[in-house]
Scaffold this motif. Structure first.
Motif, PDB file in Angstrom:
ATOM      1  N   CYS A 216       0.844  -1.205   0.000  1.00 41.29           N
ATOM      2  CA  CYS A 216       0.000   0.000   0.000  1.00 41.29           C
ATOM      3  C   CYS A 216       0.875   1.249   0.000  1.00 41.29           C
ATOM      4  CB  CYS A 216      -0.902   0.040   1.228  1.00 41.29           C
ATOM      5  SG  CYS A 216      -1.772  -1.496   1.557  1.00 41.29           S
ATOM      6  N   GLU A 278     -10.190  -3.926   0.425  1.00 38.54           N
ATOM      7  CA  GLU A 278     -11.226  -2.984  -0.010  1.00 38.54           C
ATOM      8  C   GLU A 278     -11.915  -2.352   1.194  1.00 38.54           C
ATOM      9  OE1 GLU A 278     -11.978  -1.620  -2.669  1.00 38.54           O
ATOM     10  OE2 GLU A 278     -11.170  -2.848  -4.306  1.00 38.54           O
ATOM     11  N   ARG A 281      -9.477   0.208   2.526  1.00 39.68           N
ATOM     12  CA  ARG A 281      -9.411   1.365   1.620  1.00 39.68           C
ATOM     13  C   ARG A 281     -10.628   2.273   1.797  1.00 39.68           C
ATOM     14  NH1 ARG A 281     -11.774   3.261  -2.289  1.00 39.68           N
ATOM     15  NH2 ARG A 281     -13.181   1.461  -2.377  1.00 39.68           N
ATOM     16  N   SER A 282     -11.836   1.677   1.824  1.00 39.21           N
ATOM     17  CA  SER A 282     -13.050   2.484   1.965  1.00 39.21           C
ATOM     18  C   SER A 282     -13.113   3.157   3.332  1.00 39.21           C
ATOM     19  CB  SER A 282     -14.285   1.606   1.729  1.00 39.21           C
ATOM     20  OG  SER A 282     -14.367   0.579   2.705  1.00 39.21           O
ATOM     21  N   THR A 302      -6.275   9.050   0.876  1.00 46.38           N
ATOM     22  CA  THR A 302      -6.553   7.703   0.372  1.00 46.38           C
ATOM     23  C   THR A 302      -5.246   6.950   0.190  1.00 46.38           C
ATOM     24  OG1 THR A 302      -6.443   8.415  -1.951  1.00 46.38           O
ATOM     25  CG2 THR A 302      -8.598   8.505  -0.870  1.00 46.38           C
ATOM     26  N   SER A 304      -3.492   3.592  -2.315  1.00 41.84           N
ATOM     27  CA  SER A 304      -3.597   2.615  -3.393  1.00 41.84           C
ATOM     28  C   SER A 304      -2.833   1.371  -2.970  1.00 41.84           C
ATOM     29  CB  SER A 304      -3.014   3.173  -4.691  1.00 41.84           C
ATOM     30  OG  SER A 304      -3.655   4.384  -5.052  1.00 41.84           O
ATOM     31  N   ASN A 336      -6.447   5.481  -5.213  1.00 42.27           N
ATOM     32  CA  ASN A 336      -7.563   5.104  -4.348  1.00 42.27           C
ATOM     33  C   ASN A 336      -8.243   3.837  -4.866  1.00 42.27           C
ATOM     34  OD1 ASN A 336      -9.401   5.189  -2.246  1.00 42.27           O
ATOM     35  ND2 ASN A 336     -10.783   6.614  -3.280  1.00 42.27           N
ATOM     36  N   ARG A 337      -7.441   2.811  -5.129  1.00 41.85           N
ATOM     37  CA  ARG A 337      -7.993   1.558  -5.626  1.00 41.85           C
ATOM     38  C   ARG A 337      -7.040   0.411  -5.324  1.00 41.85           C
ATOM     39  NH1 ARG A 337      -9.590   2.962 -11.060  1.00 41.85           N
ATOM     40  NH2 ARG A 337      -9.643   5.059 -10.142  1.00 41.85           N
ATOM     41  N   ILE A 338      -7.559  -0.794  -5.405  1.00 45.02           N
ATOM     42  CA  ILE A 338      -6.784  -2.011  -5.203  1.00 45.02           C
ATOM     43  C   ILE A 338      -6.706  -2.741  -6.544  1.00 45.02           C
ATOM     44  CG2 ILE A 338      -6.491  -4.110  -3.821  1.00 45.02           C
ATOM     45  CD1 ILE A 338      -6.780  -1.587  -2.120  1.00 45.02           C
TER      46      ILE A 338
END
Length: 341
Positions: A216, A278, A281-282, A302, A304, A336-338
């Motif tokens: 991350c 996820e 992350r959220s 955020t 990634s 801001n994503r996996i």
């Protein structure tokens, strides 16, 4: 001959000048102060463009990301001050351990001497008892009492020395365990550090457990540092560390360096690991961060992440590199994503 020497001298001078100019360009592009420490860092980086330091910097600056001063301290040639202090503490404990071992050796030798004296006194006591049949009983009993008293005194002295040594050994063992733990823990976030992550991976891989790795990286972290200062950046890192630890309970969350975290998932598949990431992350993205002093909003924070399963017998370097490449895919895809699965 003189012309050849002059030519070689000119070539060496040109190479040195080029290196010097490249160092200046690097510091300017990264917006780093031209301090002696940063200059030395740049020299080591550019002098060996294929070395481990250059590869690490290449990963960190991919996509136009600039290095921070903390990155320089984490990657640089000089160990940070806290690492030097930790090493001094460990060195002191090692010296203390050596002194205690020598003290144990002296104690053992002294106890051997006491044991030898005990044997002599015991023989003398037996002799006195035998003589009691031939001489005055009171004199013999007095001699036996004296010898027995001396033996008891020696036993009590030895017990006291052993008790003291045992107490010191217990205290030293606790200090060594604390130093060992500190050497594997990040001081800022209190998470396990890169060394602890590597050791855990080796142990889990050897056990045959099913493993996944997530890498991350905090999005636009340099912007947070530039706008609000490193103290606010440190708070952001601690907040994300706490969120990852809460969501990834039962799995190892480590600060790998800078604004990068690594998670070692054990005993679950890639789909479950992705669900956990996820969720984390959220959770981080949904929070609204504010300055503690003024309550002004910091803005959205955020991260990634890249996620991969670890193949049986695969090295950490290979699996981590694959997760790292997926992390940079996530960065280039909008952050801001996996990515992974």
């Amino acid at each position: 001959m003189r012309l050849a020497r002059a030519s070689r001298t000119d070539e060496a001078g040109d190479a040195a000048r080029q290196l010097y100019e490249r160092i200046g360009t690097f510091l300017f592009d990264q917006r780093l102060e031209p301090s002696p420490a940063n200059f030395a860092f740049a020299w080591h980086l550019l002098h060996d463009p294929d070395g481990a330091l250059a590869k690490a910097v290449g990963h960190m600056t991919e996509g136009g990301v600039r290095l921070t001063q903390r990155d320089i301290e984490a990657l640089g040639c000089e160990p940070p001050a806290n690492a030097a202090k930790a090493r001094e503490k460990v060195d002191g404990l090692v010296a203390k351990t050596q002194m205690q071992v020598e003290g144990f050796q002296d104690m053992v030798q002294a106890m051997r001497a006491e044991t030898a004296g005990f044997g002599r006194d015991l023989a003398a006591s037996a002799d006195a008892i035998r003589r009691s049949g031939d001489g005055p009983t009171g004199v013999a009993l007095e001699e036996v009492s004296r010898i027995t008293g001396a033996m008891l005194e020696r036993v009590h002295r030895a017990e006291s020395q052993l008790e003291s040594a045992t107490r010191e050994a217990s205290e030293l063992r606790s200090a060594l365990e604390e130093a060992r733990d500190n050497a594997r823990r990040d001081a800022l976030t209190e998470l396990p550090n890169r060394r602890a992550f590597e050791e855990a991976f080796s142990a889990q891989q050897a056990s045959g457990a099913r493993l996944c790795i997530a890498v991350c990286d905090v999005d636009h972290f340099k912007s947070v540092n530039d706008r609000f200062g490193h103290s606010v950046g440190d708070r952001v890192l601690r907040t994300i560390a706490q969120a990852l630890s809460e969501v990834c309970v039962g799995h190892l969350v480590a600060r790998h360096g800078g604004e990068e975290f690594a998670i070692l998932f054990s005993g679950i598949g890639i789909a479950k690991a992705r669900d956990i990431m996820e969720h984390a992350r959220s959770m981080v993205a949904s929070k609204r961060y504010r300055l503690r002093e003024s309550d002004l909003p910091i803005g959205e924070v955020t991260f990634s992440a890249g996620l991969t399963r670890v193949h049986i017998g695969e090295s950490l370097a290979d699996s981590f590199a694959r997760a790292d490449s997926k992390l940079y895919e996530a960065k280039h895809a909008g952050r801001n994503r996996i990515i992974g699965g």
